[in-house]
Design a protein around this motif. Structure first.
Motif, PDB file in Angstrom:
ATOM      1  N   ILE A 112       0.696  -1.485  -0.244  1.00  0.00           N
ATOM      2  CA  ILE A 112       0.168  -0.343   0.044  1.00  0.00           C
ATOM      3  C   ILE A 112       0.761   1.334  -0.166  1.00  0.00           C
ATOM      4  O   ILE A 112       0.190   2.608  -0.695  1.00  0.00           O
ATOM      5  N   ASP A 113       2.313   1.172   0.635  1.00  0.00           N
ATOM      6  CA  ASP A 113       3.031   2.072   1.361  1.00  0.00           C
ATOM      7  C   ASP A 113       3.278   3.067  -0.969  1.00  0.00           C
ATOM      8  O   ASP A 113       3.180   3.522  -1.228  1.00  0.00           O
ATOM      9  N   GLU A 114       3.613   1.625  -1.305  1.00  0.00           N
ATOM     10  CA  GLU A 114       4.587   1.810  -2.587  1.00  0.00           C
ATOM     11  C   GLU A 114       3.492   2.738  -3.851  1.00  0.00           C
ATOM     12  O   GLU A 114       3.524   3.722  -3.956  1.00  0.00           O
ATOM     13  N   THR A 115       2.017   2.182  -2.932  1.00  0.00           N
ATOM     14  CA  THR A 115       0.989   2.743  -4.488  1.00  0.00           C
ATOM     15  C   THR A 115       0.572   4.056  -4.521  1.00  0.00           C
ATOM     16  O   THR A 115       0.593   4.784  -4.867  1.00  0.00           O
ATOM     17  N   LEU A 116       1.068   4.863  -2.614  1.00  0.00           N
ATOM     18  CA  LEU A 116       0.456   5.560  -2.043  1.00  0.00           C
ATOM     19  C   LEU A 116       1.461   6.326  -2.626  1.00  0.00           C
ATOM     20  O   LEU A 116       0.650   7.969  -2.684  1.00  0.00           O
ATOM     21  N   VAL A 117       2.440   6.579  -2.781  1.00  0.00           N
ATOM     22  CA  VAL A 117       3.423   6.977  -3.258  1.00  0.00           C
ATOM     23  C   VAL A 117       3.541   7.370  -4.761  1.00  0.00           C
ATOM     24  O   VAL A 117       3.805   8.338  -5.602  1.00  0.00           O
ATOM     25  N   SER A 118       2.964   6.595  -5.395  1.00  0.00           N
ATOM     26  CA  SER A 118       2.951   6.167  -6.713  1.00  0.00           C
ATOM     27  C   SER A 118       1.837   7.465  -7.583  1.00  0.00           C
ATOM     28  O   SER A 118       1.912   7.563  -8.845  1.00  0.00           O
ATOM     29  N   LEU A 119       0.859   6.797  -6.676  1.00  0.00           N
ATOM     30  CA  LEU A 119      -0.689   7.859  -7.146  1.00  0.00           C
ATOM     31  C   LEU A 119      -0.039   8.956  -6.391  1.00  0.00           C
ATOM     32  O   LEU A 119      -0.551  10.094  -6.830  1.00  0.00           O
ATOM     33  N   GLY A 120       0.727   9.473  -5.975  1.00  0.00           N
ATOM     34  CA  GLY A 120       1.066  11.014  -5.308  1.00  0.00           C
ATOM     35  C   GLY A 120       0.323  11.234  -4.499  1.00  0.00           C
ATOM     36  O   GLY A 120       0.213  12.386  -4.240  1.00  0.00           O
ATOM     37  N   MET A 121      -0.467  10.593  -3.630  1.00  0.00           N
ATOM     38  CA  MET A 121      -0.964  10.405  -3.020  1.00  0.00           C
ATOM     39  C   MET A 121      -0.384  11.403  -1.234  1.00  0.00           C
ATOM     40  O   MET A 121      -0.923  12.484  -0.340  1.00  0.00           O
ATOM     41  N   VAL A 122       0.512  10.406  -0.921  1.00  0.00           N
ATOM     42  CA  VAL A 122       1.662  10.840  -0.088  1.00  0.00           C
ATOM     43  C   VAL A 122       2.716  11.128  -0.585  1.00  0.00           C
ATOM     44  O   VAL A 122       3.154  10.411  -0.872  1.00  0.00           O
ATOM     45  N   THR A 123       4.178  11.583   0.468  1.00  0.00           N
ATOM     46  CA  THR A 123       5.612  11.494   0.052  1.00  0.00           C
ATOM     47  C   THR A 123       5.782  11.197   0.761  1.00  0.00           C
ATOM     48  O   THR A 123       5.242  10.141   1.842  1.00  0.00           O
ATOM     49  N   GLU A 124       7.444  10.270   0.319  1.00  0.00           N
ATOM     50  CA  GLU A 124       8.194   9.356   1.105  1.00  0.00           C
ATOM     51  C   GLU A 124       8.280  10.362   2.878  1.00  0.00           C
ATOM     52  O   GLU A 124       8.407   9.121   3.513  1.00  0.00           O
ATOM     53  N   ARG A 125       8.546  11.051   3.004  1.00  0.00           N
ATOM     54  CA  ARG A 125       8.424  12.099   3.847  1.00  0.00           C
ATOM     55  C   ARG A 125       7.190  12.127   5.151  1.00  0.00           C
ATOM     56  O   ARG A 125       7.213  11.179   5.763  1.00  0.00           O
ATOM     57  N   GLN A 126       6.443  11.943   4.443  1.00  0.00           N
ATOM     58  CA  GLN A 126       5.001  11.683   4.967  1.00  0.00           C
ATOM     59  C   GLN A 126       4.806  10.390   5.986  1.00  0.00           C
ATOM     60  O   GLN A 126       4.557   9.815   6.805  1.00  0.00           O
ATOM     61  N   LEU A 127       4.458   9.371   4.387  1.00  0.00           N
ATOM     62  CA  LEU A 127       4.361   7.773   5.122  1.00  0.00           C
ATOM     63  C   LEU A 127       5.969   7.687   6.090  1.00  0.00           C
ATOM     64  O   LEU A 127       5.631   6.848   7.323  1.00  0.00           O
ATOM     65  N   ALA A 128       7.367   8.247   5.958  1.00  0.00           N
ATOM     66  CA  ALA A 128       8.055   7.539   7.291  1.00  0.00           C
ATOM     67  C   ALA A 128       7.176   8.875   8.311  1.00  0.00           C
ATOM     68  O   ALA A 128       8.134   8.569   8.676  1.00  0.00           O
ATOM     69  N   THR A 207      14.007   6.933  -0.212  1.00  0.00           N
ATOM     70  CA  THR A 207      15.784   7.274  -1.351  1.00  0.00           C
ATOM     71  C   THR A 207      16.774   7.819   0.340  1.00  0.00           C
ATOM     72  O   THR A 207      17.743   7.131  -0.430  1.00  0.00           O
ATOM     73  N   ASP A 208      16.732   8.318   1.310  1.00  0.00           N
ATOM     74  CA  ASP A 208      17.684   7.839   2.518  1.00  0.00           C
ATOM     75  C   ASP A 208      17.999   6.909   2.802  1.00  0.00           C
ATOM     76  O   ASP A 208      19.522   6.396   2.990  1.00  0.00           O
ATOM     77  N   PHE A 209      17.567   5.572   2.157  1.00  0.00           N
ATOM     78  CA  PHE A 209      18.642   4.403   2.330  1.00  0.00           C
ATOM     79  C   PHE A 209      18.287   3.813   0.988  1.00  0.00           C
ATOM     80  O   PHE A 209      20.183   3.976   1.960  1.00  0.00           O
ATOM     81  N   GLU A 210      18.571   4.533   0.432  1.00  0.00           N
ATOM     82  CA  GLU A 210      19.279   4.329  -0.719  1.00  0.00           C
ATOM     83  C   GLU A 210      20.554   4.938  -1.019  1.00  0.00           C
ATOM     84  O   GLU A 210      21.856   4.665  -1.324  1.00  0.00           O
ATOM     85  N   GLU A 211      20.574   5.969  -0.544  1.00  0.00           N
ATOM     86  CA  GLU A 211      21.356   7.131  -0.471  1.00  0.00           C
ATOM     87  C   GLU A 211      22.602   6.774   0.564  1.00  0.00           C
ATOM     88  O   GLU A 211      23.276   6.211   0.635  1.00  0.00           O
ATOM     89  N   GLN A 212      22.170   6.547   1.834  1.00  0.00           N
ATOM     90  CA  GLN A 212      23.194   6.369   3.127  1.00  0.00           C
ATOM     91  C   GLN A 212      23.616   4.815   3.035  1.00  0.00           C
ATOM     92  O   GLN A 212      24.345   4.827   3.324  1.00  0.00           O
ATOM     93  N   MET A 213      22.947   3.954   1.662  1.00  0.00           N
ATOM     94  CA  MET A 213      23.581   2.281   1.495  1.00  0.00           C
ATOM     95  C   MET A 213      25.046   2.506   1.268  1.00  0.00           C
ATOM     96  O   MET A 213      25.679   2.019   1.110  1.00  0.00           O
ATOM     97  N   GLU A 214      25.168   3.534   0.115  1.00  0.00           N
ATOM     98  CA  GLU A 214      25.669   4.389  -1.021  1.00  0.00           C
ATOM     99  C   GLU A 214      26.919   4.430  -0.089  1.00  0.00           C
ATOM    100  O   GLU A 214      28.369   4.422  -0.080  1.00  0.00           O
ATOM    101  N   ARG A 215      26.762   5.232   1.156  1.00  0.00           N
ATOM    102  CA  ARG A 215      28.047   5.962   2.034  1.00  0.00           C
ATOM    103  C   ARG A 215      28.480   4.386   3.236  1.00  0.00           C
ATOM    104  O   ARG A 215      28.958   5.056   3.983  1.00  0.00           O
TER     105      ARG A 215
END
Ligand code: ZN
Length: 299
Positions: A112-128, A207-215
């Motif tokens: 559901i979280d993927e759907t909500l973000v892909s539909l633009g209903m909530v932002t990643e930050r709101q979800l977090a 997004t934070d997760f992906e970016e931080q994994m690089e570090r």
């Protein structure tokens, strides 16, 4: 033996000390050798001590066997409030939007979280923010990702539980771990058991997760070895034994997380985490595994 005993009466003590003796019942070393931890360092696993890598590898086989045969039964802790309810209460979402998103996530079989973000209903930050309220862990402040973190945690495990170290203090024995989906307690346990650090969870965006994994950097003398086709527990134990020799192992721990079996060997020449990726044996198990981590969202 009698002769030795009479010449070295002080050995009577350690000989009787069962804790100092090789924990492998079938140990082939002589009574004298197997009960002298001082003479050769041996390998320690928890409270057990093995006189040689051979004895350790033999014991590892039994341990690996039980970890491999253990069914994937994770106790899923369902948070008290559903993500949907929290999003509604925070006015991030209308009930109509939630209804539409729930229907779509079910028909596409996606979270559901993927759907909500892909539909633009909530932002990643709101979800977090909603996840933070749901799990009761703090949300990472924007902009606080960005430090290189040296961590001796297998990336295979981090990727499997979608968690990333944000801070790692080996002196304070403390790790701050950012979760981008649900906070899995089994994952916390495995990392705590392996690193002997206290793990403090917090919530990050994908997004934070992906970016931080690089570090996430690998400390010197640490290596993660991923074995994709581990074979029988016997073959796995041979692998562990070979690596134990390479690092001049003094200590080892074993753990399992989902379909991953982890053996950490710590020695004079470094630390190696051997991650065995077990194949899912039956379709039911695969279903079970993917099913467990689906978010319960019904309101
Ligand atoms: Zn032994």
């Amino acid at each position: 033996m009698n002769l030795l005993k009479s010449f070295m009466p002080e050995l009577d003590g350690p000989l009787k000390n069962r804790r100092a003796a090789c924990a492998l019942r079938t140990c082939r070393a002589t009574q004298l050798m197997r009960s002298l931890p001082g003479s050769r360092p041996g390998v320690r696993v928890g409270t057990d001590w093995y006189c040689s890598v051979d004895c350790f590898a033999e014991a590892a086989r039994t341990q690996l066997e039980s970890l491999c045969s253990r069914r994937v039964v994770e106790i899923t802790r369902h948070p008290r409030l559903s993500l949907g309810l929290i999003l509604l209460s925070k006015n991030y979402l209308t009930s109509e939007q939630l209804r539409v998103a729930t229907a779509q996530s079910q028909s596409f079989d996606e979270d559901i979280d993927e759907t909500l973000v892909s539909l633009g209903m909530v932002t990643e930050r709101q979800l977090a923010a909603a996840r933070s309220a749901q799990w009761g862990y703090p949300m990472l402040a924007p902009g606080s990702v960005g430090q290189i973190v040296e961590a001796d945690i297998p990336k295979t495990i981090l990727n499997a539980c979608r968690a990333v170290p944000l801070h790692y203090s080996s002196t304070a024995r403390r790790i701050v771990l950012g979760f981008s989906s649900r906070v899995e307690h089994r994952c916390l346990e495995v990392i705590e058991e392996t690193t002997r650090c206290r793990v403090e969870p917090c919530i990050v965006t994908p997004t934070d997760f992906e970016e931080q994994m690089e570090r996430v950097a690998t400390p010197p003398h640490y290596e993660e070895i991923v074995i994709g086709d581990p074979g029988s527990p016997e073959a796995m134990a041979r692998t562990v034994g070979r690596i134990a020799v390479q690092v001049a192992a003094r200590e080892a721990t074993f753990a399992s997380y989902r379909n991953l079996v982890l053996a950490r060997v710590t020695g004079k020449r470094g630390v190696a985490d051997i991650v065995f990726c077990l194949q899912c044996r039956t379709a039911a198990e695969i279903g079970e595994q993917s099913g467990i981590f689906k978010e319960a969202i019904a309101v």
